[in-house]
Scaffold this motif. Sequence first.
Motif, mmCIF file in Angstrom:
data_model
loop_
_atom_site.group_PDB
_atom_site.id
_atom_site.type_symbol
_atom_site.label_atom_id
_atom_site.label_comp_id
_atom_site.label_asym_id
_atom_site.label_seq_id
_atom_site.Cartn_x
_atom_site.Cartn_y
_atom_site.Cartn_z
ATOM 1 N N GLN A 3 0.843 -1.174 0.000
ATOM 2 C CA GLN A 3 0.000 0.000 0.000
ATOM 3 C C GLN A 3 0.880 1.227 0.000
ATOM 4 O OE1 GLN A 3 -0.317 -2.153 2.835
ATOM 5 N NE2 GLN A 3 1.324 -1.109 3.864
ATOM 6 N N ASN A 4 0.284 2.380 -0.343
ATOM 7 C CA ASN A 4 1.023 3.620 -0.243
ATOM 8 C C ASN A 4 1.345 3.881 1.212
ATOM 9 O OD1 ASN A 4 1.398 4.631 -2.857
ATOM 10 N ND2 ASN A 4 -0.770 5.138 -2.986
ATOM 11 N N VAL A 5 2.466 4.553 1.471
ATOM 12 C CA VAL A 5 2.943 4.766 2.829
ATOM 13 C C VAL A 5 1.937 5.443 3.742
ATOM 14 C CG1 VAL A 5 4.649 6.050 4.182
ATOM 15 C CG2 VAL A 5 5.360 4.716 2.218
ATOM 16 N N PRO A 6 1.160 6.459 3.292
ATOM 17 C CA PRO A 6 0.256 7.133 4.215
ATOM 18 C C PRO A 6 -0.729 6.208 4.911
ATOM 19 C CG PRO A 6 0.503 8.410 2.216
ATOM 20 C CD PRO A 6 1.184 7.093 1.979
ATOM 21 N N SER A 7 -1.124 5.099 4.300
ATOM 22 C CA SER A 7 -2.068 4.194 4.941
ATOM 23 C C SER A 7 -1.316 3.000 5.483
ATOM 24 C CB SER A 7 -3.135 3.737 3.940
ATOM 25 O OG SER A 7 -2.527 3.166 2.815
ATOM 26 N N GLN A 8 -0.832 3.099 6.717
ATOM 27 C CA GLN A 8 -0.022 2.063 7.324
ATOM 28 C C GLN A 8 -0.900 0.913 7.794
ATOM 29 O OE1 GLN A 8 3.235 2.104 7.560
ATOM 30 N NE2 GLN A 8 3.615 4.154 6.807
ATOM 31 N N SER A 9 -0.357 -0.308 7.771
ATOM 32 C CA SER A 9 -1.049 -1.460 8.325
ATOM 33 C C SER A 9 -0.023 -2.387 8.934
ATOM 34 C CB SER A 9 -1.849 -2.205 7.245
ATOM 35 O OG SER A 9 -0.987 -2.730 6.274
ATOM 36 N N ALA A 10 -0.476 -3.281 9.817
ATOM 37 C CA ALA A 10 0.444 -4.175 10.501
ATOM 38 C C ALA A 10 1.066 -5.146 9.513
ATOM 39 C CB ALA A 10 -0.307 -4.957 11.585
ATOM 40 N N PRO A 11 2.381 -5.460 9.668
ATOM 41 C CA PRO A 11 3.038 -6.402 8.767
ATOM 42 C C PRO A 11 2.384 -7.774 8.833
ATOM 43 C CG PRO A 11 4.637 -5.218 10.121
ATOM 44 C CD PRO A 11 3.281 -4.918 10.666
ATOM 45 N N THR A 12 2.415 -8.478 7.714
ATOM 46 C CA THR A 12 1.851 -9.815 7.655
ATOM 47 C C THR A 12 2.676 -10.769 8.498
ATOM 48 O OG1 THR A 12 1.060 -9.385 5.432
ATOM 49 C CG2 THR A 12 1.223 -11.696 6.096
ATOM 50 N N GLN A 13 2.006 -11.642 9.270
ATOM 51 C CA GLN A 13 2.696 -12.613 10.104
ATOM 52 C C GLN A 13 3.187 -13.765 9.249
ATOM 53 O OE1 GLN A 13 3.033 -12.056 13.285
ATOM 54 N NE2 GLN A 13 3.815 -13.944 14.151
ATOM 55 N N PHE A 14 4.482 -14.061 9.343
ATOM 56 C CA PHE A 14 5.039 -15.209 8.640
ATOM 57 C C PHE A 14 4.810 -16.464 9.458
ATOM 58 C CE2 PHE A 14 8.699 -14.310 5.479
ATOM 59 C CZ PHE A 14 7.786 -13.767 4.607
ATOM 60 N N GLN A 15 4.594 -17.577 8.789
ATOM 61 C CA GLN A 15 4.662 -18.858 9.461
ATOM 62 C C GLN A 15 6.132 -19.164 9.723
ATOM 63 O OE1 GLN A 15 2.086 -20.691 10.500
ATOM 64 N NE2 GLN A 15 0.759 -19.048 9.778
ATOM 65 N N PRO A 16 6.454 -19.936 10.773
ATOM 66 C CA PRO A 16 7.857 -20.309 11.001
ATOM 67 C C PRO A 16 8.455 -20.918 9.749
ATOM 68 C CG PRO A 16 6.511 -20.963 12.864
ATOM 69 C CD PRO A 16 5.569 -20.469 11.799
ATOM 70 N N THR A 17 9.696 -20.594 9.478
ATOM 71 C CA THR A 17 10.332 -21.050 8.253
ATOM 72 C C THR A 17 10.438 -22.562 8.214
ATOM 73 O OG1 THR A 17 12.465 -20.778 9.334
ATOM 74 C CG2 THR A 17 11.706 -18.976 7.943
ATOM 75 N N ALA A 18 10.308 -23.103 7.017
ATOM 76 C CA ALA A 18 10.454 -24.542 6.845
ATOM 77 C C ALA A 18 11.932 -24.894 6.903
ATOM 78 C CB ALA A 18 9.858 -24.960 5.503
ATOM 79 N N SER A 19 12.237 -26.193 6.773
ATOM 80 C CA SER A 19 13.623 -26.626 6.867
ATOM 81 C C SER A 19 14.470 -25.986 5.774
ATOM 82 C CB SER A 19 13.699 -28.155 6.772
ATOM 83 O OG SER A 19 13.089 -28.590 5.567
ATOM 84 N N ILE A 20 13.853 -25.677 4.628
ATOM 85 C CA ILE A 20 14.563 -24.982 3.558
ATOM 86 C C ILE A 20 13.756 -23.740 3.201
ATOM 87 C CG2 ILE A 20 15.378 -25.095 1.191
ATOM 88 C CD1 ILE A 20 15.786 -28.058 1.528
ATOM 89 N N SER A 21 14.349 -22.563 3.415
ATOM 90 C CA SER A 21 13.664 -21.305 3.140
ATOM 91 C C SER A 21 14.491 -20.489 2.163
ATOM 92 C CB SER A 21 13.468 -20.524 4.443
ATOM 93 O OG SER A 21 12.981 -19.222 4.170
ATOM 94 N N THR A 22 13.819 -19.735 1.302
ATOM 95 C CA THR A 22 14.519 -18.860 0.364
ATOM 96 C C THR A 22 14.470 -17.408 0.825
ATOM 97 O OG1 THR A 22 12.509 -18.608 -0.967
ATOM 98 C CG2 THR A 22 14.018 -20.387 -1.576
ATOM 99 N N TYR A 23 13.851 -17.160 1.979
ATOM 100 C CA TYR A 23 13.739 -15.799 2.503
ATOM 101 C C TYR A 23 15.041 -15.399 3.184
ATOM 102 C CZ TYR A 23 12.177 -11.820 5.285
ATOM 103 O OH TYR A 23 12.058 -10.576 5.851
ATOM 104 N N LYS A 24 15.589 -14.252 2.801
ATOM 105 C CA LYS A 24 16.802 -13.750 3.428
ATOM 106 C C LYS A 24 16.441 -12.755 4.528
ATOM 107 C CE LYS A 24 20.169 -14.489 -0.240
ATOM 108 N NZ LYS A 24 21.265 -13.894 -1.036
ATOM 109 N N ILE A 25 16.990 -12.978 5.691
ATOM 110 C CA ILE A 25 16.725 -12.133 6.850
ATOM 111 C C ILE A 25 17.252 -10.725 6.586
ATOM 112 C CG2 ILE A 25 17.263 -11.820 9.304
ATOM 113 C CD1 ILE A 25 17.566 -14.921 9.418
#
Length: 213
Positions: A28-50
């Motif tokens: 969304q555009n910055v002026p309308s803030q919302s809470a970040p989406t909750q991630f599920q705990p990462t699986a044994s192999i994740s492609t998400y970089k911290i």
Amino acid sequence: MKDLYQQLAPLSLCALLFASPAVAQDAQNVPSQSAPTQFQPTASISTYKIKSGDQIEVYVWGEERLQRSMSVLPDGSIAFPLVGQVAAAGRLPQELETVIRNALSSQYRGEVPQVTVSVLTPAPIQFTVLGRVGSPGTFETARDINVLEALSLAGGGTEFANLDRITILRKSADGLRVLGANIKPLMRGRVDAADLESSNIVQIEAGDMIIVS
């Protein structure tokens, strides 16, 4: 208007091909803030970089005293008991697990317990899109997105946009980096392997500035 609609249609379709199902809802555009989406705990192999600002959990099996939830500091590090300061940003969760487990090896005579790192809440990514797009501005999303998705959020390219010469300005430790992207082959409506290979679908990072000439 008809030409603009014809250009936006394939862009939206391509964005859906590359996007995760909830990208359109998360950004969304910055002026309308919302809470970040909750991630599920990462699986044994994740492609998400911290990255800095992420809320993560580190759990050492069988050691309740070594279970911690923490935010990654602005410098990209975390502080963990018996280990000290550890660089976390830019690493996959499973890579950070290995680093922490190796650092704990001196504290155990036998086998080191299993270490699990989970990303609980990812920090939002803020980026700016300028130039010949429908709705230039600054946007924020809680999920990783690529340049195709970013342009879709900005309303797509206008009638005279040069989609084969997209510039991405990115700040790094070495200074300002200039990246290029070409999504014009993806605008024909039918996308094949050759189109994907000839296009440069850059992943967007926090602070990126995308310029469509």
